[in-house]
Scaffold this motif. Structure first.
Motif, PDB file in Angstrom:
ATOM      1  N   GLN A 115       0.836  -1.197   0.000  1.00 41.12           N
ATOM      2  CA  GLN A 115       0.000   0.000   0.000  1.00 41.12           C
ATOM      3  C   GLN A 115       0.873   1.250   0.000  1.00 41.12           C
ATOM      4  OE1 GLN A 115      -2.487   1.737  -0.861  1.00 41.12           O
ATOM      5  NE2 GLN A 115      -4.079   0.813   0.439  1.00 41.12           N
ATOM      6  N   VAL A 116       0.369   2.314  -0.618  1.00 40.38           N
ATOM      7  CA  VAL A 116       1.092   3.588  -0.650  1.00 40.38           C
ATOM      8  C   VAL A 116       1.425   4.060   0.761  1.00 40.38           C
ATOM      9  CG1 VAL A 116       0.917   6.037  -1.228  1.00 40.38           C
ATOM     10  CG2 VAL A 116       0.080   4.332  -2.823  1.00 40.38           C
ATOM     11  N   GLY A 117       0.417   4.086   1.618  1.00 41.63           N
ATOM     12  CA  GLY A 117       0.593   4.574   2.983  1.00 41.63           C
ATOM     13  C   GLY A 117      -0.756   4.729   3.650  1.00 41.63           C
ATOM     14  N   ALA A 118      -0.857   5.720   4.528  1.00 40.29           N
ATOM     15  CA  ALA A 118      -2.113   6.016   5.216  1.00 40.29           C
ATOM     16  C   ALA A 118      -2.291   7.521   5.256  1.00 40.29           C
ATOM     17  CB  ALA A 118      -2.103   5.420   6.617  1.00 40.29           C
ATOM     18  N   GLU A 119      -2.081   8.149   4.089  1.00 42.08           N
ATOM     19  CA  GLU A 119      -2.015   9.608   4.018  1.00 42.08           C
ATOM     20  C   GLU A 119      -3.364  10.295   4.035  1.00 42.08           C
ATOM     21  OE1 GLU A 119      -2.696   8.332  -0.194  1.00 42.08           O
ATOM     22  OE2 GLU A 119      -1.580   7.567   1.527  1.00 42.08           O
ATOM     23  N   SER A 120      -4.443   9.523   3.859  1.00 40.30           N
ATOM     24  CA  SER A 120      -5.758  10.153   3.747  1.00 40.30           C
ATOM     25  C   SER A 120      -6.850   9.200   4.197  1.00 40.30           C
ATOM     26  CB  SER A 120      -6.010  10.566   2.289  1.00 40.30           C
ATOM     27  OG  SER A 120      -6.057   9.417   1.449  1.00 40.30           O
ATOM     28  N   GLY A 121      -8.057   9.765   4.365  1.00 43.99           N
ATOM     29  CA  GLY A 121      -9.211   8.928   4.687  1.00 43.99           C
ATOM     30  C   GLY A 121      -9.501   7.937   3.571  1.00 43.99           C
ATOM     31  N   THR A 142      -7.107   4.951   3.899  1.00 37.33           N
ATOM     32  CA  THR A 142      -7.497   4.092   5.020  1.00 37.33           C
ATOM     33  C   THR A 142      -8.673   3.201   4.630  1.00 37.33           C
ATOM     34  OG1 THR A 142      -6.734   5.753   6.616  1.00 37.33           O
ATOM     35  CG2 THR A 142      -8.268   4.076   7.423  1.00 37.33           C
ATOM     36  N   ALA A 143      -9.656   3.786   3.944  1.00 35.41           N
ATOM     37  CA  ALA A 143     -10.816   3.006   3.493  1.00 35.41           C
ATOM     38  C   ALA A 143     -10.405   1.953   2.466  1.00 35.41           C
ATOM     39  CB  ALA A 143     -11.863   3.939   2.899  1.00 35.41           C
ATOM     40  N   SER A 163     -10.817  -2.112   2.826  1.00 34.07           N
ATOM     41  CA  SER A 163     -11.514  -2.872   1.790  1.00 34.07           C
ATOM     42  C   SER A 163     -10.683  -4.064   1.322  1.00 34.07           C
ATOM     43  CB  SER A 163     -11.837  -1.965   0.603  1.00 34.07           C
ATOM     44  OG  SER A 163     -12.448  -2.697  -0.446  1.00 34.07           O
ATOM     45  N   VAL A 164      -9.388  -3.854   1.112  1.00 34.28           N
ATOM     46  CA  VAL A 164      -8.497  -4.928   0.658  1.00 34.28           C
ATOM     47  C   VAL A 164      -8.389  -6.024   1.713  1.00 34.28           C
ATOM     48  CG1 VAL A 164      -6.096  -5.496   0.090  1.00 34.28           C
ATOM     49  CG2 VAL A 164      -7.172  -3.482  -0.930  1.00 34.28           C
ATOM     50  N   LYS A 223      -0.375 -10.819   2.666  1.00 32.81           N
ATOM     51  CA  LYS A 223       0.840 -10.269   3.265  1.00 32.81           C
ATOM     52  C   LYS A 223       0.839  -8.783   2.932  1.00 32.81           C
ATOM     53  CE  LYS A 223       3.517 -14.561   2.962  1.00 32.81           C
ATOM     54  NZ  LYS A 223       3.635 -14.768   4.412  1.00 32.81           N
ATOM     55  N   PHE A 224       0.618  -7.963   3.924  1.00 34.82           N
ATOM     56  CA  PHE A 224       0.388  -6.524   3.714  1.00 34.82           C
ATOM     57  C   PHE A 224       1.604  -5.697   4.115  1.00 34.82           C
ATOM     58  CE2 PHE A 224      -2.360  -2.882   3.210  1.00 34.82           C
ATOM     59  CZ  PHE A 224      -1.815  -1.934   4.067  1.00 34.82           C
ATOM     60  N   ASP A 225       1.904  -4.681   3.297  1.00 35.09           N
ATOM     61  CA  ASP A 225       3.014  -3.776   3.621  1.00 35.09           C
ATOM     62  C   ASP A 225       2.588  -2.337   3.378  1.00 35.09           C
ATOM     63  OD1 ASP A 225       6.150  -3.460   3.978  1.00 35.09           O
ATOM     64  OD2 ASP A 225       5.540  -2.150   2.327  1.00 35.09           O
ATOM     65  N   ASP A 226       2.971  -1.453   4.313  1.00 34.19           N
ATOM     66  CA  ASP A 226       2.707  -0.020   4.196  1.00 34.19           C
ATOM     67  C   ASP A 226       4.007   0.671   3.793  1.00 34.19           C
ATOM     68  OD1 ASP A 226       2.335   2.713   4.608  1.00 34.19           O
ATOM     69  OD2 ASP A 226       1.154   2.452   6.427  1.00 34.19           O
ATOM     70  N   ALA A 227       4.021   1.279   2.595  1.00 27.42           N
ATOM     71  CA  ALA A 227       5.243   1.898   2.070  1.00 27.42           C
ATOM     72  C   ALA A 227       5.505   3.284   2.642  1.00 27.42           C
ATOM     73  CB  ALA A 227       5.173   1.976   0.544  1.00 27.42           C
ATOM     74  N   GLN A 228       4.566   3.813   3.393  1.00 25.62           N
ATOM     75  CA  GLN A 228       4.710   5.136   4.013  1.00 25.62           C
ATOM     76  C   GLN A 228       5.083   6.206   2.982  1.00 25.62           C
ATOM     77  OE1 GLN A 228       7.552   4.206   7.144  1.00 25.62           O
ATOM     78  NE2 GLN A 228       5.903   3.733   8.579  1.00 25.62           N
ATOM     79  N   GLN A 229       4.474   6.097   1.810  1.00 24.39           N
ATOM     80  CA  GLN A 229       4.626   7.063   0.717  1.00 24.39           C
ATOM     81  C   GLN A 229       6.061   7.194   0.196  1.00 24.39           C
ATOM     82  OE1 GLN A 229       2.121  10.310   2.764  1.00 24.39           O
ATOM     83  NE2 GLN A 229       1.613  10.550   0.597  1.00 24.39           N
ATOM     84  N   LYS A 230       6.833   6.117   0.322  1.00 24.29           N
ATOM     85  CA  LYS A 230       8.210   6.125  -0.179  1.00 24.29           C
ATOM     86  C   LYS A 230       8.402   4.991  -1.188  1.00 24.29           C
ATOM     87  CE  LYS A 230      10.198   8.130   4.023  1.00 24.29           C
ATOM     88  NZ  LYS A 230      11.160   7.955   5.136  1.00 24.29           N
ATOM     89  N   GLN A 231       8.850   5.355  -2.385  1.00 26.93           N
ATOM     90  CA  GLN A 231       9.031   4.361  -3.431  1.00 26.93           C
ATOM     91  C   GLN A 231      10.054   3.298  -3.042  1.00 26.93           C
ATOM     92  OE1 GLN A 231      10.627   5.699  -7.228  1.00 26.93           O
ATOM     93  NE2 GLN A 231       9.440   4.157  -8.331  1.00 26.93           N
ATOM     94  N   GLU A 232      11.135   3.705  -2.354  1.00 22.17           N
ATOM     95  CA  GLU A 232      12.160   2.733  -1.987  1.00 22.17           C
ATOM     96  C   GLU A 232      11.606   1.675  -1.030  1.00 22.17           C
ATOM     97  OE1 GLU A 232      13.119   6.553   0.469  1.00 22.17           O
ATOM     98  OE2 GLU A 232      12.297   6.020  -1.500  1.00 22.17           O
ATOM     99  N   ASN A 233      10.674   2.069  -0.180  1.00 22.98           N
ATOM    100  CA  ASN A 233      10.032   1.095   0.716  1.00 22.98           C
ATOM    101  C   ASN A 233       9.189   0.106  -0.068  1.00 22.98           C
ATOM    102  OD1 ASN A 233      11.161   2.455   2.859  1.00 22.98           O
ATOM    103  ND2 ASN A 233       9.261   3.431   3.531  1.00 22.98           N
ATOM    104  N   GLN A 234       8.529   0.621  -1.085  1.00 15.57           N
ATOM    105  CA  GLN A 234       7.648  -0.228  -1.879  1.00 15.57           C
ATOM    106  C   GLN A 234       8.446  -1.229  -2.721  1.00 15.57           C
ATOM    107  OE1 GLN A 234       4.689   1.943  -4.298  1.00 15.57           O
ATOM    108  NE2 GLN A 234       3.201   0.828  -3.066  1.00 15.57           N
ATOM    109  N   ILE A 235       9.543  -0.783  -3.292  1.00 16.70           N
ATOM    110  CA  ILE A 235      10.403  -1.681  -4.065  1.00 16.70           C
ATOM    111  C   ILE A 235      10.964  -2.780  -3.165  1.00 16.70           C
ATOM    112  CG2 ILE A 235      12.606  -1.826  -5.306  1.00 16.70           C
ATOM    113  CD1 ILE A 235      11.950   0.941  -6.502  1.00 16.70           C
ATOM    114  N   LYS A 236      11.371  -2.406  -1.954  1.00 17.67           N
ATOM    115  CA  LYS A 236      11.874  -3.395  -0.992  1.00 17.67           C
ATOM    116  C   LYS A 236      10.792  -4.405  -0.639  1.00 17.67           C
ATOM    117  CE  LYS A 236      13.948  -3.773   3.627  1.00 17.67           C
ATOM    118  NZ  LYS A 236      14.377  -3.020   4.840  1.00 17.67           N
ATOM    119  N   ALA A 237       9.566  -3.929  -0.456  1.00 15.65           N
ATOM    120  CA  ALA A 237       8.455  -4.833  -0.115  1.00 15.65           C
ATOM    121  C   ALA A 237       8.189  -5.818  -1.242  1.00 15.65           C
ATOM    122  CB  ALA A 237       7.203  -4.014   0.177  1.00 15.65           C
ATOM    123  N   ILE A 238       8.207  -5.336  -2.473  1.00 15.72           N
ATOM    124  CA  ILE A 238       7.956  -6.222  -3.619  1.00 15.72           C
ATOM    125  C   ILE A 238       9.039  -7.286  -3.715  1.00 15.72           C
ATOM    126  CG2 ILE A 238       7.816  -6.320  -6.147  1.00 15.72           C
ATOM    127  CD1 ILE A 238       6.549  -3.482  -6.015  1.00 15.72           C
TER     128      ILE A 238
END
Length: 334
Positions: free
Chosen positions: A51-57, A60-61, A65-66, A78-93
């Protein structure tokens, strides 16, 4: 003692045989499911979701849903929150690839820079689904499908409403724009659609445009800057409700009446945004539904089974005026 010893040896032999049989069956189960990342012998599909992060309502919704849809569909998530950082998302993938999940889905933080890691997923024979946000890769074989909204259309609908609303204006209509995260698909596309729509009326001019990063805090901060730098602001176009809600605070603090002194257009239609619209503080919202979970799980099952899926699956959405928001709020799910 002899009977007891004989019984023990026989019992041990039976247990060993049963264990070997179970082991053989478990091996068959793994090969049938293509080496699932779940428990040995399990037929459960394993989905890695970043997930991108939790930057907005809205976000969160979307996460809720997912998660709920995965549970309902019997899919291990298996869920990961990237906290709006691309490098976090690449690491998660990459972690998902190492864990040998069955399917990977993610909402890209930004549009560019994904080819290398998506190629790694493809080489590992793990199908990828893009959710909510697209990537700008020229190689369309790196992912199976995209599910989400038409962001250009959302921007265009917002602009078309404004053109109609201000068609009687005889002088300049000054617009400020709160953009989403720089480089993200919704920010790029909503800006494009809005600009195309308002180009039909030369009186409509965007006098300032800056990213508020899709957050309330960002919307408030940037709106404060807009108000100081531009003495006459007629319209605010915010790329999401949360930035618009933050901007409300800045507008009110500046002694102006939101919805009257400044016409406010936003995108998403989350509950807080819809309430602001119903209260007359917002004037128009183009919907962007976050409830993608059930459709996503359906696609996960299909791509895991090797079935063909559409290149793009769009969600059904609408627009809201204050009166329509009042009618919709009592049964709003997000």
């Amino acid at each position: 003692m002899l009977r007891t010893g004989t019984y023990t040896r026989r019992g041990f032999g039976a247990i060993l045989a049963a264990g070997l049989l179970a082991s053989g069956l478990a091996g068959c189960g793994n090969s049938d499911t293509g080496g699932s990342g779940g428990e040995a012998g399990s037929d459960k599909i394993v989905l890695g979701f970043s997930q991108v992060g939790a930057e907005s309502g809205w976000r969160t919704a979307n996460t809720t849903s997912v998660k709920e849809a995965a549970t309902e569909a019997g899919i291990e998530l298996k869920f990961d929150d990237a906290q709006q950082k691309q490098e976090n998302q690449i690491k998660a993938i990459r972690n998902f690839i190492q864990q040998k999940v069955d399917v990977i889905a993610f909402s890209p933080v930004v549009e560019s820079g994904w080819d290398t890691v998506l190629k790694e997923a493809k080489d590992a024979d793990i199908p990828v689904i893009l959710t909510d946000r697209a990537v700008d890769s020229a190689d369309k074989t790196l992912y199976k499908t995209f599910i989400g909204s038409d962001f250009v259309k959302e921007g265009r609908l917002s602009g078309e409403w404004l053109v109609e609303e201000k068609k009687a204006a005889t002088g300049p209509v000054n617009i400020v724009e709160l953009q989403g995260t720089t480089g993200s698909a919704p920010a790029n596309d909503r800006k494009k659609g809005f600009a195309e729509a308002i180009a039909t009326n030369p009186n409509l001019k965007v006098v300032a445009s800056q990213s508020g990063d899709f957050t309330r805090a960002g919307g408030k901060q940037v709106m404060e800057q807009f108000l100081k730098a531009n003495p006459k602001i007629d319209v605010l176009f915010a790329h999401n409700d949360d930035m618009g809600l933050g901007a409300l605070e800045a507008i009110t603090a500046a002694g102006k009446v939101p919805g009257k002194d400044i016409t406010i257009i936003t995108i998403d239609a989350v509950k807080d945004g819809m309430q602001a619209l119903a209260d007359g503080k917002f004037n128009f919202i183009a919907e962007c539904s976050p409830l993608l979970g059930p459709q996503l799980m359906d696609l996960v099952k299909k791509v895991h089974a090797g079935e063909s899926v559409p290149e793009r699956v769009e969600t059904e959405e609408t627009t809201f005026t204050p009166e329509q928001a009042k009618a919709a709020l009592p049964t709003r799910k997000y």
